[in-house]
Each structure stands twice: as structure tokens, then as C-alpha cells.
Design a protein around this motif. Structure first.
Motif, PDB file in Angstrom:
ATOM      1  N   LEU A  34       0.844  -1.195   0.000  1.00  0.00           N
ATOM      2  CA  LEU A  34       0.000   0.000   0.000  1.00  0.00           C
ATOM      3  C   LEU A  34       0.878   1.242   0.000  1.00  0.00           C
ATOM      4  O   LEU A  34       1.879   1.305   0.731  1.00  0.00           O
ATOM      5  CB  LEU A  34      -0.886   0.026   1.247  1.00  0.00           C
ATOM      6  N   ASP A  36       1.413   5.388   0.755  1.00  0.00           N
ATOM      7  CA  ASP A  36       1.094   6.139   1.961  1.00  0.00           C
ATOM      8  C   ASP A  36      -0.380   6.518   2.016  1.00  0.00           C
ATOM      9  O   ASP A  36      -1.000   6.509   3.080  1.00  0.00           O
ATOM     10  CB  ASP A  36       1.958   7.412   2.035  1.00  0.00           C
ATOM     11  N   TRP A  39      -2.453   3.386   2.786  1.00  0.00           N
ATOM     12  CA  TRP A  39      -2.207   3.000   4.184  1.00  0.00           C
ATOM     13  C   TRP A  39      -2.891   3.991   5.143  1.00  0.00           C
ATOM     14  O   TRP A  39      -3.489   3.612   6.138  1.00  0.00           O
ATOM     15  CB  TRP A  39      -0.705   2.933   4.462  1.00  0.00           C
ATOM     16  N   GLY A  40      -2.820   5.264   4.807  1.00  0.00           N
ATOM     17  CA  GLY A  40      -3.479   6.289   5.617  1.00  0.00           C
ATOM     18  C   GLY A  40      -4.981   6.065   5.657  1.00  0.00           C
ATOM     19  O   GLY A  40      -5.621   6.267   6.698  1.00  0.00           O
ATOM     20  N   TYR A  42      -6.480   3.177   5.435  1.00  0.00           N
ATOM     21  CA  TYR A  42      -6.693   2.054   6.359  1.00  0.00           C
ATOM     22  C   TYR A  42      -6.622   2.538   7.807  1.00  0.00           C
ATOM     23  O   TYR A  42      -7.431   2.153   8.645  1.00  0.00           O
ATOM     24  CB  TYR A  42      -5.670   0.946   6.119  1.00  0.00           C
TER      25      TYR A  42
ATOM     26  N   ARG B 830       4.516  -0.465   9.248  1.00  0.00           N
ATOM     27  CA  ARG B 830       4.294   0.251   7.984  1.00  0.00           C
ATOM     28  C   ARG B 830       4.220   1.761   8.213  1.00  0.00           C
ATOM     29  O   ARG B 830       4.703   2.557   7.401  1.00  0.00           O
ATOM     30  CB  ARG B 830       3.007  -0.279   7.326  1.00  0.00           C
ATOM     31  N   ALA B 833       7.236   4.102   8.131  1.00  0.00           N
ATOM     32  CA  ALA B 833       7.760   4.522   6.830  1.00  0.00           C
ATOM     33  C   ALA B 833       6.880   5.583   6.174  1.00  0.00           C
ATOM     34  O   ALA B 833       7.128   5.986   5.038  1.00  0.00           O
ATOM     35  CB  ALA B 833       7.867   3.298   5.909  1.00  0.00           C
ATOM     36  N   ARG B 834       5.829   6.030   6.872  1.00  0.00           N
ATOM     37  CA  ARG B 834       5.008   7.102   6.289  1.00  0.00           C
ATOM     38  C   ARG B 834       5.844   8.376   6.194  1.00  0.00           C
ATOM     39  O   ARG B 834       6.670   8.661   7.068  1.00  0.00           O
ATOM     40  CB  ARG B 834       3.772   7.383   7.147  1.00  0.00           C
ATOM     41  N   ALA B 835       5.595   9.141   5.134  1.00  0.00           N
ATOM     42  CA  ALA B 835       6.418  10.327   4.879  1.00  0.00           C
ATOM     43  C   ALA B 835       6.462  11.241   6.100  1.00  0.00           C
ATOM     44  O   ALA B 835       7.519  11.771   6.469  1.00  0.00           O
ATOM     45  CB  ALA B 835       5.858  11.074   3.663  1.00  0.00           C
TER      46      ALA B 835
END
Lengths: 89, 936
Positions: A34, A36, A39-40, A42, B830, B833-835
Motif C-alpha cells: 500500500l 502512503d 495505508w493512511g 486504512y 508500515r 515509513a510514512r512520509a
């Protein structure tokens, strides 16, 4: 004070439970696939319907089991309760 | 004003003495304070809240906005009671209030209880409709609860002679009440008010049990009870509230709702005046005129805005002024005349007013029902009913007695049937019908020439008038909710029971719209005010929250520990020695831990036993670290993150067997962590063979800390090899310690050599005492949470919840080494690793050394980079922990600072209310950065 139908214990007062947000949002099987944004979504984005809504509840002051509830957010009527893993009505 | 012979449901053989505003009076058993005062000629209760106008008794029930009193009782007093609701008892002591009261600071010694009950049918209100409903439902065998706020059933049948089935209505009331009382599955609660109706048939009822008694209740009898009732069906027979009309001076004592004048005559045998003018917009005012005249009170005139034809007749001697209205209640301290729109002035000492009846839809609406305006009824009536709720009688807009009885029967039958009972059909009780002319809606009457609208009271308790409402409209407000807040109309303790609909009618006129288009403001519980004592019940003082204590607690008490609340736990905070201040005690305890040996009760740490073939796999998915490689008999520090990647908890986990771990959590988070584990196991990974059990209270943990700790533990556990080689850091050893089977761990939350000794809780106190005895020769020093905080902060160890706030990642804390990259996915990975979580200017953990070595920064203080910058000065971070350090010989702090790791060596400024303090940014590990001390 809702009457929440625990599939394990039967109907009980709302104060015995805690709320767990929208149901049927599985943890992504491969989070790395996914981006960003996805994923955000989710993590943070949930439906907010006026009407029937599938949500998770936990019978925290009872059997401590998580389960799903179908509830009308406008009338507060609880339409069904069903176990985790079941499809529900 | 006087007592009437031969009338009223009062006991003339029982005179009761009472004192009001310092003067002694006599009343009768069955009186309210209001009726007793009226019988004694007293109708001024107190000045109004803002304008100081005399206010009296304007109604006979909970809707009265004016007659506010404070009543002395049982060593204390209770303010803001309505004289119309206070039942008279012998020795009652009350004072009138000027619109507001003051809470009595003396502790309330009365008991309050809660009752939890279930029933098939709950009937609210024991007037004709409610009694009929309860009677029918009870006959089916359903479990019925009927609640009535008054002292006896009957409702407005108590207000005058009516007939049911050819007999006096009160005979029917008695017969039904007797049947209900005798039925085994029926409970009748009088002096009980349904204060709120909630989802799924849940109703709260406030029952008053002892306030009407002459004597103090016997010990153990609760003054009030709060009933929590879950009902299969709720029948609302709450009746209707009479409305006043906004005319000039309508707040003067002597102006009273017409129905209330009738109640005083018929229920209490009291003449509320000697010469009355009745101003009515509907037929019910004629009943009042008849009752007054029948009781020998002179009725000077009946004024009715409607044309003459079809109106009921007036009592003999009364002038019938159809097509007229009263425009002012003239007088000073009380009313002396009614001024008519024609200009005529009729002397009187009682102005009985009826502006119509508003169905009491409060509970119906609270439960989620919608209401709509009904022009025929002249009020808001129930529209769409909420689930499980049935409204009957006047509450549903039916005023005629015959209709109320029929609706009650139908509602009671429908409720019982819906709850699964079989109804035997039978005839409803009947009452003679009479023709009723439609009421005319009159909200306000223009003032006499030359006068304004500022004496047309809408909300007498708030001193709010039509003039205030006009000001709101002039200011551009249109919504009733906005107007309510602007004018405060309907916000007083009576919640606008009389003011609400009249204000809405006036508003509709001013806006030149239909009242139907406006709709009432939201009805909220409680229907009538209740005391906090009732809501708290027995959950007061010590019983308000459970207190958790460790097995060693008695020792801490005995040795003068000061305690800190951590969640529900009582934890020793520090142990002052004779007269020591906290700072001195903490420095002494810190020196002992770093220089000799010190001991802490660590039993409150959360402990979760995690077992099963997949236990290691499960912990790998939950924690940031890798547990699969952790050997049996070893332990490991772990970080727990939420899915958003933020740190949520931390703690040391022991591997006790290949398939068994003991996880420790922070003291305050133990339940949350167990819930978190269960949530994932149950909802995401039901295939994992893992079970989790809380064992927090099963273990007592004693941390023996400091360079001399090895000697103490060696003395207590002769069979245990305590040297570094045999018992290395992060190892676990089973051992006999002080004769008790124990689990000893080499973990350290201070950076010092330390041994945590775990024993079953039962042996906790014995172990502690043995440690103290064995450590005596080394001057072993007990220490509390404050010293623990200082010791860990000197080492840069974070406390989750103090140095983190749910927006902090492991990387922000400089703990990326705790995050296993190769072990596979875990919760939160996960997100790391978000910006946004990779930004270099995120707030990161740093140490701070104030330039002034003695200046201890307040925790929470904001950090700025340029103190002279233009306001608003950008905030770059904040102090999370701050202490004086014995080891460093100075103060220091931990902080979260934007881009903090790049700023080591730089100066930041701490903005305080009275000063700005410069501090140097440093690495958060300030003491023993090489970690040489942990092995002793």
C-alpha cells in the motif's frame, strides 16, 4: 442506554461494553504493497453513515469477547449482533 | 387566602407546625409548602433574581418558576426546591430564595441508593390514562411498574368532581390502585419522577422516600433512590402543562395558572384568593371558575378572547366578558386588579390564567420521538414515536377524560401485547363526554397604552420578558435554539415548562411565521432537577473508585511513605525521614541507589502471562523487537506501537519456556495492553494458538538496586550464583530467596546493577522485610516513584505517557535500535515509513541542561528557538521530565524538540510566565552513557 446483544452472553447494558469502531476493516495482508495514501486510509478513514452501520463491540465487563453489531446510527436501534468471522445479516 | 371547610385531601386532625422566613405557621398533613403558605395568607416567596420583583406561587406542580425555597433538613439544607413540590412535615424550616440558592457546604449525611429493575410495561404517570393503561397491562400478568411523581395516584382527577362509569372518579382511582397494589407482579412508585427516557426502554426514576416524614429516617434508610429500569414497553401518560399568557405584570403574586387555582381549592382546601378574575383562552378555565365559585370565592369576571356563542356558562354573579382579554395584572407587591384591553379595570386579588395546555412531551422527545404542532390541540403533540414508547392521554394531545381513559386502555393493551402477553378484551371505563369549544391561541397581549413589553414575563425564573425576546429578534436571531441561548428563556431550573411554548408563540408572531414551522427546543433530562447525591448513590468518598494496594503496602504505611496515585494503584512516592522535604528525600534516595543499595516495590507493573505454541510469533507481531530469538531464561525490553506507529506501551518480557512468556507493562496501561492483545488475537489472528492472562496481582516484585545489591541478594539466596558470568544482565534465574521460591531477573530501570525478585504476592511482604533486614548492614534505603523517575531520566529512559503522548514514534525517542527490521511485519511497522514519520523536523527526545545549574524547569514548559521573535513565537517543543540530580550535581530535563537530534549543543529558550531560561540541548543519556554500572 443501548441494549447490546453479545453473541456469547445475550443482551446486556451498554455500560458493560466498549466500542471498537467500524467492523470488517481487516489488517492489510501486505502493508508494504500500500502506498502512503492507501495505508493512511486504512489507518484513519472510516465510514460515517446515517443508518445501518456495522461496528465492533467488546464485552469488556463480561466475557471480554469482541463481536460485531449492526446498528442504526440515526435511530440507535441495534439490529443484530454476530460473532467475529461471521458475515452477519 | 384561607383554608376552606370541607374541601381538600388534607388531614384536618393533624396540624403541622412549620417556619417560613423566620415566622411560625400551621399547616395540615397532605399540604405542600405552597398550599400551607397560601392557607396562611402568604403568597410572596422572594424577590426575583435580577430585577428584585416580588415573586410568589404561580402553579401547583413542578412547572412553577417562582416559588423557590431552601429547606433545612437533617443538619444541612437543600436549595432551589419548589414550594409547590415540598411536602409539609412537622417542624419544616424553609426560607424563600431570591431566584437562586447556595449549596450547603456541610456534608450530606443522607443515604442515596440505586435500584436496577426490569419490567414488561412501565407506565409513567398515574392520572386517568396511566391508571387505565397499568390496569389493563397488569391484568395480562405482565410485570408492570407505574410511577407517579405525586404522593398518590389520580392525576387531575384529584382536582375536582368527575364521574367514571357512573360513580365518582376517585372511587375508580381507588379501585384501580387497590388492584395494582395487590397484583404480585406490579410495583407502584409514588413520589417518584421519571427523569429521563433513554434508548431501548431504559428509564431513570428519582424516588423520594423520606423527605415528607416528620422524623429523621432510621439509620440505613436511603433518602432517595435512583431506579434504573429496563422496560419492554414504556407508556407515557405524563399529562399536559397549562400555559400562562404574557400580559404586563404577569409575574405578580396573585397571578396563577387557572388549573392551579382549582387544585388548591379541590386538593388542598385552600382559597388562593378572595376575589378572582379568570382569564382563559379555552374551556378549562371555566372549570376553575366553577371550583372557585363553588368554594365561596367571589369570581368577578371570566374574560375570554373568543366570541360568546358556544362558550360554557360562568358561575352566578360573575361577569362573562367574551371577546375580551386581560392586558395587565395591576398592583405593586401583589395583584390588585385586572386591566382589560378595553381599558376597564376589575379589582381582584387573584388572576387565574389559562393560555391553553401543552402536552408534556418531554420524555417522549428525550427518547427520540419527534413532535409536531397540532392547531386543534393548540400544542406540540407526539408525532413519530421512538421504539418501545407509547404516548397516551393528555401527553398525546387528548384532553377529554373519556378519551384519556380509552387511550390508556388501548396503550396499556398494546404495550402488554408487544411484550408478549395476551389481552382479554373488555370495555374501557367511560366518562360522560361534553362538548368542548376550540381554544384560541393567545401568546401575548399588547401592553396598555404608553407601556412597553418589559413586564410581560415569559421566563419568570430568568426574569426574561417579551422585550428580551424582541431584542433577540431585532438582533437577527431566528432559530428557537439561538433565541433560547440569547434570552436564557427556558434555561432555568424549571427548564421552561411554562415558558417554552409561550416564548415560541411570541417568537413566531414576531417573525411573522407559523409556530408549527419553528418547533420546540431540545428536551433534555432530567425532567425535574435531581441532587448530585442521588446520581452518585453510594459511589462517594472511599467507594467512588477502587483502590489497589500491593502486598507490601502495610510496610510503606508503617514507614511513613508519601503516596502517589498511579491509575488506581497507591504507590510509595518517597519516604521522608524526620521532617525531610520531598526534594531532600529524593536526593538521598537517589544517592543510595547509585552509591549503595536501595529497594523499590515494583509490584504494580502490569504482568500478562502469554502462553501457547504461537506465543513467540504473536509477540513478534505486536512488539517492535524480535522475540523468536529470545532464549528461555532470558528477558528483553520491548516497545508496543499502535497501527499508526506511535509508542503505546513498553516493558520487559521474560521467556519462561519455549511457549510461555511473561510480559510486563507500565502500571497504568496493564488493562489497555491486555485488551490490545485480545483485540488482535480475536479479530485479526483467531488462528494463532495463544492465550493471555493477567497475573499482575499474583506477583509481588521487589527491585534491589545499586552497587551493593549483589551482596544483599547473595545473602538472601545462598544457592543463587549472583556473579556477572553466571547471572548476566537480562537473565532470569529461579531461586530460593529468603526461603521463598522466587524468580530473579537482572533488569535495571536505573542503569545500576539491579535484581528484581518476583515472588507470589502472598510472600511479598515477607520478602520485602527479609530484603530490608539483609540490607541493613549496607544501609539499604527504600525509594519511591519520584526517585525511580529521576534515576531513569538520568539514563534517558522514557516513561510512556510522560515523555510520550501518543504522537511519538520509537524513532523520535532515538530507539530505532529497538525496531527489528528483518523479523517481518509487526503492528505499527508500515506507519514508521510514512512520509510524515520520516520528517527530520519531527519532535525528538533530547536532554536539556539549564544554563543555571539550579534552575529546575517546570514540566510542560514550551521551548522556543528565538526568544525575541515576533509573536506568535513558534513553539519548537516542550519539557516532558525535569529533576534535580544528585548524580549530576545539577538540574536537568528531558524534552521533545523539533529536529532535536540535530540540535545537540545548541541553545534553546524555555518560555516561562515570569522568565525565559536558556538551556543547552544534549543527548538524553546524561549519566553513565557507556553503561558501565549495570553489571556492578
Amino acid at each position: 442506554m443501548l441494549l447490546v446483544p453479545c453473541p456469547w452472553c445475550g443482551p446486556r447494558d451498554e455500560t458493560e461494553f466498549h466500542y471498537g469502531g467500524q467492523a470488517h476493516i481487516p489488517y492489510p495482508s501486505d502493508p508494504d504493497s500500500l502506498d502512503d495514501r492507501a495505508w493512511g486510509e486504512y489507518l484513519f478513514v472510516r465510514d460515517n453513515p446515517k443508518g445501518p452501520f456495522r461496528e465492533r463491540w467488546c464485552h469488556s465487563a463480561g466475557c471480554r469477547q469482541w463481536f460485531n453489531v449492526l446498528r442504526d446510527t440515526a435511530s440507535h436501534q441495534v439490529l443484530a449482533g454476530y460473532k467475529i468471522g461471521e458475515a452477519g445479516p | 387566602m384561607r383554608r376552606l371547610e370541607g374541601r381538600g385531601r388534607v388531614d384536618r386532625s393533624a396540624p403541622l407546625r412549620f417556619v417560613f422566613d423566620g415566622r411560625e405557621y400551621t399547616g395540615l398533613r397532605g399540604d405542600t409548602l405552597a398550599s400551607a403558605l397560601l392557607a396562611n395568607g402568604v403568597d410572596v416567596i422572594g424577590p426575583s433574581v435580577y430585577r428584585g420583583r416580588p415573586r410568589g406561587i404561580g402553579a401547583a406542580g413542578p412547572e412553577d418558576p417562582g416559588a423557590l425555597v431552601q429547606v433545612q433538613r437533617g443538619g444541612g439544607s437543600e436549595p432551589m426546591l419548589r414550594a409547590t413540590e415540598v411536602e409539609l412535615f412537622d417542624g419544616l424550616l424553609a426560607v424563600g430564595l431570591a431566584g437562586r440558592g447556595r449549596l450547603d457546604p456541610t456534608p450530606d449525611r443522607a443515604l442515596y441508593d440505586k435500584v436496577y429493575a426490569h419490567c414488561d410495561v412501565l407506565v409513567v404517570g398515574a392520572g386517568p390514562a396511566g391508571l387505565a393503561a397499568a390496569d389493563v397491562a397488569a391484568a395480562t400478568g405482565a410485570r408492570v411498574i407505574m410511577v407517579e411523581s405525586g404522593r398518590e395516584p389520580g392525576g387531575d382527577l384529584l382536582d375536582g368532581p368527575r364521574a367514571i362509569d357512573g360513580f365518582p372518579a376517585l372511587d375508580w382511582v381507588q379501585a384501580v390502585a387497590a388492584r395494582l397494589t395487590a397484583a404480585p407482579e406490579v410495583r407502584v412508585l409514588c413520589r417518584a419522577t421519571a427523569i429521563g427516557v433513554y434508548d431501548a426502554g431504559y428509564v431513570l426514576i428519582a424516588e423520594r422516600r423520606t423527605d415528607h416524614l416528620d422524623e429523621e429516617p432510621p439509620p440505613g434508610v436511603s433518602r432517595e433512590r435512583l431506579w434504573h429500569v429496563r422496560a419492554g414497553r414504556v407508556v407515557l401518560a405524563t399529562g399536559a402543562l397549562e400555559r400562562p399568557v404574557a400580559v404586563a405584570g404577569n409575574d405578580r403574586p396573585g397571578v396563577m395558572l387557572a388549573g392551579a387555582t382549582r387544585s388548591y381549592v379541590e386538593r388542598w382546601g385552600v382559597a388562593p384568593g378572595s376575589r378572582a378574575v379568570v382569564f382563559t383562552c379555552g374551556d378549562s378555565g371555566y372549570d376553575a371558575a366553577e371550583s372557585l365559585a363553588d368554594a365561596g370565592i367571589s369570581v368577578a369576571a371570566v374574560v375570554d378572547p373568543r366570541p360568546q356563542s358556544g362558550l360554557p356558562s360562568v358561575p352566578e354573579g360573575a361577569e362573562h366578558m367574551a371577546g375580551h382579554m386581560v392586558s395587565a395584572a395591576a398592583g405593586q407587591a401583589r395583584v390588585t386588579a385586572a386591566e382589560l384591553t378595553s381599558g376597564r379595570v376589575i379589582p381582584c386579588d387573584l388572576l387565574a390564567v389559562s393560555g391553553g395546555w401543552s402536552p408534556a412531551v418531554h420524555l417522549f422527545s428525550q427518547a427520540g420521538g419527534s413532535v409536531r404542532w397540532d392547531a386543534g390541540v393548540g400544542g406540540f403533540i407526539p408525532d413519530r414515536a421512538p421504539a418501545l414508547v407509547i404516548a397516551v392521554g393528555s401527553c398525546a394531545g387528548t384532553h377529554a377524560l373519556d378519551g384519556c381513559l380509552a387511550e390508556g386502555v388501548a396503550g396499556g393493551a398494546a404495550a402488554a401485547e408487544a411484550a408478549g402477553f395476551v389481552v382479554e378484551p373488555g370495555p374501557a371505563p367511560r366518562s360522560p363526554r361534553r362538548a368542548e369549544a376550540r381554544a384560541q391561541l393567545v401568546w401575548s397581549v399588547p401592553p396598555p397604552p404608553g407601556r412597553g413589553w418589559d413586564e410581560h414575563f415569559l421566563d419568570a425564573q430568568r426574569d426574561a420578558t417579551v422585550a428580551d425576546l424582541r431584542r433577540a429578534v431585532d438582533a437577527g436571531l431566528k432559530s428557537p435554539e439561538h433565541v433560547k441561548r440569547f434570552t436564557t428563556i427556558g434555561t432555568a431550573s424549571d427548564q421552561g415548562k411554562t415558558a417554552g411554548v409561550v416564548a415560541l408563540g411570541v417568537l413566531a408572531e414576531l417573525l411573522e411565521t407559523d409556530i408549527a414551522a419553528l418547533g420546540p427546543t431540545t428536551f433534555r433530562p432530567p425532567y425535574t432537577p435531581v441532587s448530585f447525591g442521588l446520581l452518585a448513590g453510594r459511589d462517594r468518598g472511599e467507594l467512588s473508585d477502587p483502590v489497589r494496594m500491593t502486598a507490601i503496602h502495610p510496610w510503606h504505611i508503617e514507614h511513613g511513605a508519601m503516596f502517589e496515585d498511579v491509575g488506581q494503584w497507591k504507590r510509595p512516592w518517597y519516604y521522608p525521614r524526620d521532617g525531610e522535604e520531598m526534594d531532600a528525600a529524593v536526593l538521598r534516595e537517589c544517592r543510595a541507589a547509585r552509591g549503595g543499595v536501595a529497594v523499590m516495590d515494583a509490584s504494580t507493573l502490569g504482568k500478562i502471562d502469554v502462553q501457547g505454541p504461537d506465543a513467540a510469533l504473536f509477540l513478534n507481531r505486536m512488539y517492535t523487537g524480535d522475540f523468536s530469538k529470545l532464549g528461555v531464561g532470558r528477558c528483553k525490553y520491548g516497545l508496543l506501537c499502535h497501527t499508526d506507529g506511535m509508542v503505546f506501551d513498553d516493558g520487559v518480557t521474560m521467556r519462561l519456556a519455549p511457549d510461555r512468556f511473561l510480559v510486563t507493562t507500565t502500571t497504568g496501561n496493564a488493562a489497555a495492553v491486555l485488551d490490545w492483545f485480545e483485540e488482535w488475537l480475536q479479530t485479526e489472528w483467531p488462528d494463532l494458538r495463544v492465550s493471555c492472562t493477567s497475573v499482575t496481582e499474583q506477583w509481588a516484585t521487589v527491585a534491589v538496586v545499586g552497587p551493593r545489591s549483589r551482596a544483599v541478594v547473595a545473602a538472601l539466596a545462598p544457592g543463587l550464583a549472583v556473579d556477572n558470568e553466571d547471572f548476566p544482565f537480562m537473565a532470569i534465574r529461579p531461586a530460593e530467596v529468603a526461603g521463598v521460591t522466587a524468580r530473579v531477573c537482572r533488569v535495571s530501570f536505573s542503569g545500576e546493577l539491579a535484581f528484581e525478585v518476583n515472588v507470589p504476592s502472598w510472600h511479598g511482604l515477607a520478602l520485602w522485610e527479609a530484603v530490608m533486614a539483609a540490607g541493613a548492614e549496607h544501609a539499604i534505603t527504600p525509594y519511591g516513584t519520584e526517585t525511580m523517575h529521576v534515576l531513569r531520566a538520568e539514563k534517558g529512559y522514557v516513561i510512556v505517557g510522560q515523555d510520550t503522548d501518543g504522537t511519538v514514534t520509537p524513532q523520535d525517542l532515538g530507539l530505532e535500535w529497538m525496531v527489528a527490521g528483518a523479523k517481518g511485519d509487526f503492528v505499527g511497522r508500515r506507519s514508521h515509513a510514512r512520509a510524515d514519520n520520516l520528517r527530520e523536523d519531527r519532535k525528538q527526545l533530547v536532554g536539556l541542561l539549564p544554563d543555571d545549574r539550579a534552575d529546575r524547569l517546570p514540566e510542560g514548559a514550551q521551548l522556543v528557538l528565538e526568544p525575541g521573535a515576533d509573536v506568535p513565537v513558534p513553539m519548537a517543543g516542550f519539557v516532558t521530565s525535569s529533576y534535580d540530580s544528585a548524580a549530576l550535581g545539577r538540574t536537568f530535563a528531558l524534552a521533545l524538540l523539533e529536529g532535536g537530534r540535530r540540535r545537540h549543543g545548541a541553545t534553546v529558550h524555555v518560555a516561562l510566565p515570569d522568565r525565559t531560561v536558556a538551556a543547552t540541548v544534549v543527548d538524553p543519556v546524561l549519566f553513565d552513557p557507556e553503561g558501565r554500572r549495570r553489571d556492578g
